[in-house]
Design a protein around this motif. Structure first.
Motif, PDB file in Angstrom:
ATOM      1  N   VAL A  32      18.447  -1.378  -1.540  1.00  0.00           N
ATOM      2  CA  VAL A  32      18.398   0.077  -1.765  1.00  0.00           C
ATOM      3  C   VAL A  32      16.947   0.548  -1.791  1.00  0.00           C
ATOM      4  O   VAL A  32      16.123  -0.011  -2.519  1.00  0.00           O
ATOM      5  CB  VAL A  32      19.099   0.451  -3.092  1.00  0.00           C
ATOM      6  N   ASP A  33      16.647   1.559  -0.981  1.00  0.00           N
ATOM      7  CA  ASP A  33      15.344   2.229  -1.030  1.00  0.00           C
ATOM      8  C   ASP A  33      15.489   3.375  -2.024  1.00  0.00           C
ATOM      9  O   ASP A  33      16.157   4.368  -1.747  1.00  0.00           O
ATOM     10  CB  ASP A  33      14.992   2.743   0.370  1.00  0.00           C
ATOM     11  N   ASP A  34      14.855   3.215  -3.194  1.00  0.00           N
ATOM     12  CA  ASP A  34      15.059   4.192  -4.269  1.00  0.00           C
ATOM     13  C   ASP A  34      13.844   5.109  -4.470  1.00  0.00           C
ATOM     14  O   ASP A  34      13.573   5.553  -5.596  1.00  0.00           O
ATOM     15  CB  ASP A  34      15.409   3.451  -5.571  1.00  0.00           C
ATOM     16  N   CYS A  35      13.163   5.398  -3.383  1.00  0.00           N
ATOM     17  CA  CYS A  35      11.960   6.245  -3.476  1.00  0.00           C
ATOM     18  C   CYS A  35      12.223   7.574  -4.176  1.00  0.00           C
ATOM     19  O   CYS A  35      11.375   8.069  -4.919  1.00  0.00           O
ATOM     20  CB  CYS A  35      11.434   6.540  -2.076  1.00  0.00           C
ATOM     21  N   HIS A  36      13.396   8.178  -3.901  1.00  0.00           N
ATOM     22  CA  HIS A  36      13.684   9.494  -4.495  1.00  0.00           C
ATOM     23  C   HIS A  36      14.510   9.373  -5.768  1.00  0.00           C
ATOM     24  O   HIS A  36      15.270  10.291  -6.102  1.00  0.00           O
ATOM     25  CB  HIS A  36      14.381  10.397  -3.472  1.00  0.00           C
ATOM     26  N   ALA A  37      14.384   8.259  -6.479  1.00  0.00           N
ATOM     27  CA  ALA A  37      15.163   8.091  -7.713  1.00  0.00           C
ATOM     28  C   ALA A  37      14.395   7.362  -8.816  1.00  0.00           C
ATOM     29  O   ALA A  37      14.516   7.727  -9.987  1.00  0.00           O
ATOM     30  CB  ALA A  37      16.447   7.332  -7.399  1.00  0.00           C
ATOM     31  N   GLY A  95      10.733   0.779  -3.382  1.00  0.00           N
ATOM     32  CA  GLY A  95      10.417   2.093  -3.960  1.00  0.00           C
ATOM     33  C   GLY A  95       8.949   2.419  -3.810  1.00  0.00           C
ATOM     34  O   GLY A  95       8.176   1.658  -3.211  1.00  0.00           O
ATOM     35  N   THR A  96       8.574   3.556  -4.369  1.00  0.00           N
ATOM     36  CA  THR A  96       7.210   4.071  -4.185  1.00  0.00           C
ATOM     37  C   THR A  96       6.577   4.467  -5.516  1.00  0.00           C
ATOM     38  O   THR A  96       7.283   4.863  -6.452  1.00  0.00           O
ATOM     39  CB  THR A  96       7.229   5.286  -3.237  1.00  0.00           C
ATOM     40  N   PHE A  97       5.266   4.372  -5.563  1.00  0.00           N
ATOM     41  CA  PHE A  97       4.507   4.976  -6.665  1.00  0.00           C
ATOM     42  C   PHE A  97       3.976   6.339  -6.220  1.00  0.00           C
ATOM     43  O   PHE A  97       3.259   6.998  -6.962  1.00  0.00           O
ATOM     44  CB  PHE A  97       3.340   4.064  -7.073  1.00  0.00           C
ATOM     45  N   GLY A  98       4.326   6.754  -5.020  1.00  0.00           N
ATOM     46  CA  GLY A  98       3.787   7.984  -4.438  1.00  0.00           C
ATOM     47  C   GLY A  98       4.628   9.218  -4.712  1.00  0.00           C
ATOM     48  O   GLY A  98       4.360  10.284  -4.141  1.00  0.00           O
ATOM     49  N   LYS A  99       5.643   9.096  -5.548  1.00  0.00           N
ATOM     50  CA  LYS A  99       6.457  10.280  -5.857  1.00  0.00           C
ATOM     51  C   LYS A  99       6.501  10.434  -7.390  1.00  0.00           C
ATOM     52  O   LYS A  99       5.506  10.825  -7.989  1.00  0.00           O
ATOM     53  CB  LYS A  99       7.834  10.147  -5.217  1.00  0.00           C
ATOM     54  N   THR A 100       7.622  10.084  -8.017  1.00  0.00           N
ATOM     55  CA  THR A 100       7.748  10.323  -9.465  1.00  0.00           C
ATOM     56  C   THR A 100       6.703   9.552 -10.283  1.00  0.00           C
ATOM     57  O   THR A 100       6.204  10.057 -11.291  1.00  0.00           O
ATOM     58  CB  THR A 100       9.153   9.895  -9.934  1.00  0.00           C
ATOM     59  N   ALA A 129       0.819  -1.222   0.000  1.00  0.00           N
ATOM     60  CA  ALA A 129       0.000   0.000   0.000  1.00  0.00           C
ATOM     61  C   ALA A 129       0.845   1.261   0.000  1.00  0.00           C
ATOM     62  O   ALA A 129       0.373   2.339  -0.365  1.00  0.00           O
ATOM     63  CB  ALA A 129      -0.927  -0.010   1.211  1.00  0.00           C
ATOM     64  N   ALA A 130       2.100   1.147   0.421  1.00  0.00           N
ATOM     65  CA  ALA A 130       3.018   2.293   0.474  1.00  0.00           C
ATOM     66  C   ALA A 130       4.428   1.751   0.596  1.00  0.00           C
ATOM     67  O   ALA A 130       4.611   0.590   1.003  1.00  0.00           O
ATOM     68  CB  ALA A 130       2.699   3.169   1.692  1.00  0.00           C
ATOM     69  N   CYS A 131       5.424   2.574   0.292  1.00  0.00           N
ATOM     70  CA  CYS A 131       6.793   2.094   0.515  1.00  0.00           C
ATOM     71  C   CYS A 131       7.077   2.007   2.010  1.00  0.00           C
ATOM     72  O   CYS A 131       7.922   1.226   2.433  1.00  0.00           O
ATOM     73  CB  CYS A 131       7.820   2.966  -0.188  1.00  0.00           C
ATOM     74  N   PHE A 132       6.359   2.799   2.804  1.00  0.00           N
ATOM     75  CA  PHE A 132       6.532   2.653   4.259  1.00  0.00           C
ATOM     76  C   PHE A 132       6.222   1.207   4.655  1.00  0.00           C
ATOM     77  O   PHE A 132       6.922   0.613   5.481  1.00  0.00           O
ATOM     78  CB  PHE A 132       5.614   3.635   5.018  1.00  0.00           C
ATOM     79  N   ASP A 133       5.192   0.646   4.034  1.00  0.00           N
ATOM     80  CA  ASP A 133       4.837  -0.749   4.317  1.00  0.00           C
ATOM     81  C   ASP A 133       5.844  -1.717   3.698  1.00  0.00           C
ATOM     82  O   ASP A 133       6.142  -2.767   4.278  1.00  0.00           O
ATOM     83  CB  ASP A 133       3.444  -1.064   3.759  1.00  0.00           C
TER      84      ASP A 133
END
Ligand SMILES: Cc1ncc(COP(=O)(O)O)c(C=O)c1O
Length: 400
Positions: free
Chosen positions: A212-217, A243-248, A112-116
């Motif tokens: 690697v947590d690539d949320c900001h990449a 990673g996340t779908f909640g940013k880029t 549901a989130a990268c936090f999860d």
């Protein structure tokens, strides 16, 4: 509820406010973008936006919106189930296969989130005989995820390769069966890129794996937006990418872990935020899938983002403001005290620029800053307007 408890909670809030650390939310009255409509006492105002993670500007992209609307018609609004009971649609699987392919991994699992994703990835993989070695500036979700695992924990100073090597040696001496190094790809408060080639070389020497947590990449850095493994040349030496779908990637919501097949298969059986939380809503999954498709071929947007980043950084530095060095679209303007960061944010708001001050506990005490972020949704003229506003506000507050 007892009065004593509520008085205690109010006292904590008063203390937060008295230290200048209270975070106040402003309300946006329209879509996310390079310019946003912000609700205020004076009615709605349109401001230049320098603080979203909307790096490629896809949060309000018409094709992403159309995909989300189409999915609502075809797949409905919500899932009302976790994945393994009756919450897995073809759409969810398509999204997993697409992100895995984009990152050249066997498979991926969507949360549901990268936090999860970060909260759920460590505990099933790393048992008490194992070691997790974590960068001190890693995101809160990695810190929490590591805490939930039974593995031994080691922490090294941010990007300090000697300290990392010491941890690897110590973990070996402590008899670790398997070792996993965990790092952000981009450290979100500073905008620094992790030293992935050095980390992977140390991992190889000491028989460790790398996460690697690539949320900001993911989506905007590296060739085709394949993130920091591509940007730094570490490539497939990185074993696990979160990673996340909640940013880029559309800025909706959702996170993922991409890795080798057995890792993903075990997470599907054991990752608690996956097993015990609702499935991603169909329009959100479809929007993310479309955003990924757009991002993969958006060399033009990545080039614009890079141009803006260079232009803005150069403008701030020419004005005499103190920034942290770097190549990512995260450009922190360092101010020291929380109050000064808040005052500058207010002065910029008055000048039509929306930014957020960051201070303790989000960053260390005495290192308050305004973290600016560039976006392909801005124009070059917007960037120049923002620089002029920083110069003017900085002079008004005596910073320049
Ligand atoms: C480095 C990093 N990891 C994880 C997260 C959490 O991502 P999400 O918003 O998908 O929960 C964030 C978001 O702030 C982040 O910056």
């Amino acid at each position: 509820m007892s009065d004593a408890f509520l008085r205690h909670i109010r006292a904590t809030l008063d203390q937060i406010e008295a230290s200048g650390l209270l975070k106040r939310e402003r309300l946006i009255a329209g879509p996310q973008g390079g310019r946003i409509r912000v609700a205020s006492d004076r009615g709605e105002r349109t401001l230049l936006n320098l603080c979203a993670n909307n790096y490629l500007g896809l949060a309000n992209h018409p094709d992403v919106i159309a995909a989300a609307k189409g999915a609502m018609d075809a797949f409905g609004f919500g899932m009302a189930s976790v994945r393994f009971i009756c919450g897995a649609q073809t759409l969810h699987r398509e999204l997993e296969l697409a992100i895995a392919k984009h990152l050249s991994k066997d498979d991926a699992i969507v949360f549901a989130a990268c936090f999860d994703a970060n909260g759920g990835v460590f505990e099933p993989l790393m048992g008490e005989e194992d070691a997790i070695i974590s960068d001190s500036l890693n995101h809160a979700s990695i810190i929490d995820g590591v805490r939930l695992a039974k593995a031994r924990r080691y922490r090294f100073a941010n990007s300090d390769m000697n300290a990392l090597e010491d941890c690897l040696k110590q973990a070996g001496a402590d008899g670790a069966r398997f070792k996993l190094i965990a790092t952000d790809g981009v450290f979100s408060m500073d905008g620094y890129v992790a030293k992935l080639p050095e980390i992977c070389a140390l991992a190889e020497r000491y028989g460790a794996m790398v996460l690697v947590d690539d949320c900001h990449a993911t989506g905007h850095l590296g060739d085709k937006g394949r993130g920091t493994p591509a940007l730094t040349g570490a490539g497939d030496k990185v074993d696990i990418v979160t990673g996340t779908f909640g940013k880029t990637l559309g800025g909706g919501m959702g996170g993922f872990v991409a890795a080798a097949q057995p890792i993903v298969d075990l997470l599907r059986q054991r990752a608690r935020p996956y097993l015990f939380s609702n499935s991603l809503a169909p329009p959100v999954a479809a929007g993310a899938l479309k955003a990924l498709e757009i991002a993969a071929r958006a060399d033009d947007l990545r080039a614009r983002l890079t141009d803006h980043t260079k232009r803005f950084r150069a403008g701030l530095e020419a004005a005499g403001l103190s920034t942290l060095p770097g190549v990512t679209p995260i450009i922190p303007v360092m101010l020291g005290e929380a109050r000064l960061a808040q005052d500058l944010a207010s002065a910029l708001d008055e000048r039509g620029v929306y930014v957020a001050g960051f201070f303790f506990p989000v960053v260390p005490k005495g290192k308050a800053r305004i973290r600016t972020q560039m976006s392909a949704a801005l124009t070059a003229e917007d960037v120049d307007i923002a620089v002029a506003a920083f110069r003017d506000a900085g002079k008004a507050l005596g910073i320049l």
